[in-house]
Motif scaffolding. Structure first.
Motif, mmCIF file in Angstrom:
data_model
loop_
_atom_site.group_PDB
_atom_site.id
_atom_site.type_symbol
_atom_site.label_atom_id
_atom_site.label_comp_id
_atom_site.label_asym_id
_atom_site.label_seq_id
_atom_site.Cartn_x
_atom_site.Cartn_y
_atom_site.Cartn_z
ATOM 1 N N THR A 49 0.843 -1.201 0.000
ATOM 2 C CA THR A 49 0.000 0.000 0.000
ATOM 3 C C THR A 49 0.877 1.250 0.000
ATOM 4 O O THR A 49 0.601 2.220 -0.703
ATOM 5 C CB THR A 49 -0.914 0.007 1.235
ATOM 6 O OG1 THR A 49 -1.637 -1.227 1.273
ATOM 7 C CG2 THR A 49 -1.892 1.155 1.173
ATOM 8 N N TRP A 50 1.951 1.217 0.798
ATOM 9 C CA TRP A 50 2.865 2.358 0.850
ATOM 10 C C TRP A 50 3.617 2.524 -0.473
ATOM 11 O O TRP A 50 3.865 3.643 -0.922
ATOM 12 C CB TRP A 50 3.853 2.198 2.002
ATOM 13 C CG TRP A 50 3.177 2.322 3.336
ATOM 14 C CD1 TRP A 50 2.855 1.323 4.191
ATOM 15 C CD2 TRP A 50 2.715 3.528 3.921
ATOM 16 N NE1 TRP A 50 2.228 1.824 5.290
ATOM 17 C CE2 TRP A 50 2.127 3.187 5.149
ATOM 18 C CE3 TRP A 50 2.737 4.866 3.547
ATOM 19 C CZ2 TRP A 50 1.562 4.122 6.001
ATOM 20 C CZ3 TRP A 50 2.190 5.798 4.410
ATOM 21 C CH2 TRP A 50 1.606 5.428 5.608
ATOM 22 N N VAL A 51 3.984 1.421 -1.096
ATOM 23 C CA VAL A 51 4.695 1.485 -2.381
ATOM 24 C C VAL A 51 3.776 2.079 -3.463
ATOM 25 O O VAL A 51 4.191 2.954 -4.243
ATOM 26 C CB VAL A 51 5.210 0.082 -2.796
ATOM 27 C CG1 VAL A 51 5.754 0.100 -4.223
ATOM 28 C CG2 VAL A 51 6.261 -0.395 -1.822
ATOM 29 N N LEU A 52 2.528 1.613 -3.512
ATOM 30 C CA LEU A 52 1.585 2.145 -4.502
ATOM 31 C C LEU A 52 1.296 3.623 -4.230
ATOM 32 O O LEU A 52 1.172 4.428 -5.167
ATOM 33 C CB LEU A 52 0.289 1.331 -4.495
ATOM 34 C CG LEU A 52 0.409 -0.107 -5.011
ATOM 35 C CD1 LEU A 52 -0.884 -0.866 -4.773
ATOM 36 C CD2 LEU A 52 0.757 -0.101 -6.490
ATOM 37 N N GLY A 53 1.187 4.007 -2.933
ATOM 38 C CA GLY A 53 0.959 5.417 -2.591
ATOM 39 C C GLY A 53 2.140 6.288 -2.997
ATOM 40 O O GLY A 53 1.976 7.394 -3.520
ATOM 41 N N ALA A 54 3.354 5.796 -2.746
ATOM 42 C CA ALA A 54 4.550 6.556 -3.137
ATOM 43 C C ALA A 54 4.627 6.694 -4.648
ATOM 44 O O ALA A 54 4.988 7.756 -5.174
ATOM 45 C CB ALA A 54 5.800 5.873 -2.588
ATOM 46 N N ALA A 55 4.263 5.626 -5.368
ATOM 47 C CA ALA A 55 4.262 5.694 -6.837
ATOM 48 C C ALA A 55 3.229 6.704 -7.320
ATOM 49 O O ALA A 55 3.485 7.479 -8.255
ATOM 50 C CB ALA A 55 3.999 4.315 -7.435
ATOM 51 N N ALA A 56 2.053 6.717 -6.697
ATOM 52 C CA ALA A 56 1.010 7.664 -7.098
ATOM 53 C C ALA A 56 1.436 9.106 -6.819
ATOM 54 O O ALA A 56 1.020 10.032 -7.521
ATOM 55 C CB ALA A 56 -0.296 7.346 -6.364
ATOM 56 N N ILE A 57 2.264 9.309 -5.822
ATOM 57 C CA ILE A 57 2.730 10.658 -5.493
ATOM 58 C C ILE A 57 3.900 11.073 -6.391
ATOM 59 O O ILE A 57 3.972 12.219 -6.845
ATOM 60 C CB ILE A 57 3.128 10.733 -4.000
ATOM 61 C CG1 ILE A 57 1.877 10.608 -3.136
ATOM 62 C CG2 ILE A 57 3.866 12.034 -3.695
ATOM 63 C CD1 ILE A 57 2.168 10.444 -1.657
ATOM 64 N N LEU A 58 4.830 10.156 -6.655
ATOM 65 C CA LEU A 58 6.032 10.508 -7.406
ATOM 66 C C LEU A 58 5.861 10.477 -8.932
ATOM 67 O O LEU A 58 6.622 11.139 -9.642
ATOM 68 C CB LEU A 58 7.178 9.577 -7.012
ATOM 69 C CG LEU A 58 7.685 9.718 -5.586
ATOM 70 C CD1 LEU A 58 8.744 8.676 -5.289
ATOM 71 C CD2 LEU A 58 8.233 11.116 -5.356
ATOM 72 N N LEU A 59 4.913 9.703 -9.440
ATOM 73 C CA LEU A 59 4.784 9.575 -10.899
ATOM 74 C C LEU A 59 4.454 10.885 -11.624
ATOM 75 O O LEU A 59 4.953 11.096 -12.727
ATOM 76 C CB LEU A 59 3.760 8.498 -11.256
ATOM 77 C CG LEU A 59 4.345 7.095 -11.322
ATOM 78 C CD1 LEU A 59 3.252 6.071 -11.550
ATOM 79 C CD2 LEU A 59 5.383 6.992 -12.411
ATOM 80 N N PRO A 60 3.650 11.801 -11.065
ATOM 81 C CA PRO A 60 3.431 13.062 -11.792
ATOM 82 C C PRO A 60 4.719 13.853 -12.009
ATOM 83 O O PRO A 60 4.950 14.394 -13.092
ATOM 84 C CB PRO A 60 2.462 13.844 -10.903
ATOM 85 C CG PRO A 60 1.788 12.823 -10.092
ATOM 86 C CD PRO A 60 2.763 11.709 -9.908
ATOM 87 N N TYR A 61 5.571 13.882 -11.007
ATOM 88 C CA TYR A 61 6.852 14.580 -11.150
ATOM 89 C C TYR A 61 7.699 13.925 -12.240
ATOM 90 O O TYR A 61 8.248 14.596 -13.102
ATOM 91 C CB TYR A 61 7.601 14.573 -9.819
ATOM 92 C CG TYR A 61 8.999 15.110 -9.924
ATOM 93 C CD1 TYR A 61 9.232 16.477 -10.047
ATOM 94 C CD2 TYR A 61 10.091 14.249 -9.930
ATOM 95 C CE1 TYR A 61 10.517 16.966 -10.163
ATOM 96 C CE2 TYR A 61 11.379 14.736 -10.054
ATOM 97 C CZ TYR A 61 11.589 16.094 -10.172
ATOM 98 O OH TYR A 61 12.858 16.567 -10.293
ATOM 99 N N LEU A 62 7.802 12.608 -12.188
ATOM 100 C CA LEU A 62 8.593 11.893 -13.191
ATOM 101 C C LEU A 62 8.003 12.051 -14.596
ATOM 102 O O LEU A 62 8.738 12.149 -15.575
ATOM 103 C CB LEU A 62 8.698 10.414 -12.817
ATOM 104 C CG LEU A 62 9.428 10.101 -11.513
ATOM 105 C CD1 LEU A 62 9.344 8.613 -11.206
ATOM 106 C CD2 LEU A 62 10.865 10.559 -11.611
#
Length: 131
Positions: A52-65
């Motif tokens: 859950t934390w990995v998916l949340g971090a991906a959802a937060i970081l993907l717009p920047y990337l």
């Protein structure tokens, strides 16, 4: 300064700006789709755990990337251009002298101006034949 008399080949030219912008837009949209999928999976999958934390971090970081990768042009990604002449095998050398090829003649066609018909004006002593 190195000067070359040869024109650049088509394979050594960079991509057209329109094609490059289309590729960057597609890359951005794919990353945003992955972000939405990460956000949905983060909420739907239970029981909550480390993923859950990995998916949340991906959802937060993907717009920047996604924005960074969309703003980086193709030129910055790879400065490698292909030189097709290095990939071509050397042409076999002819052992006998071939007859010289005739030079191509250039045929130039030009449009000429219309020729105006110049008839002399009728003289006063000649009768008018138009009537």
């Amino acid at each position: 300064m190195k000067s070359s008399n040869r024109a650049p080949s088509a394979t050594s030219l960079p991509r057209a700006p329109r094609d490059e912008a289309g590729a960057r837009s597609a890359r951005y949209l794919v990353m945003m789709g992955i972000r939405i999928l990460c956000f949905i999976l983060m909420v739907v999958i239970t029981p909550y755990g480390w993923y859950t934390w990995v998916l949340g971090a991906a959802a937060i970081l993907l717009p920047y990337l996604a924005v960074v990768s969309a703003n980086v042009g193709e030129e910055a990604r790879s400065n490698r251009r292909e030189d097709p002449e290095r990939a071509l095998p050397a042409a076999p050398r002819a052992t006998t002298a071939a007859p010289p090829e005739p030079q191509a003649r250039v045929i130039r066609i030009e449009e000429s101006r219309p020729v105006e018909s110049r008839t002399p004006p009728p003289s006063p002593d000649q009768p008018d034949r138009t009537t």
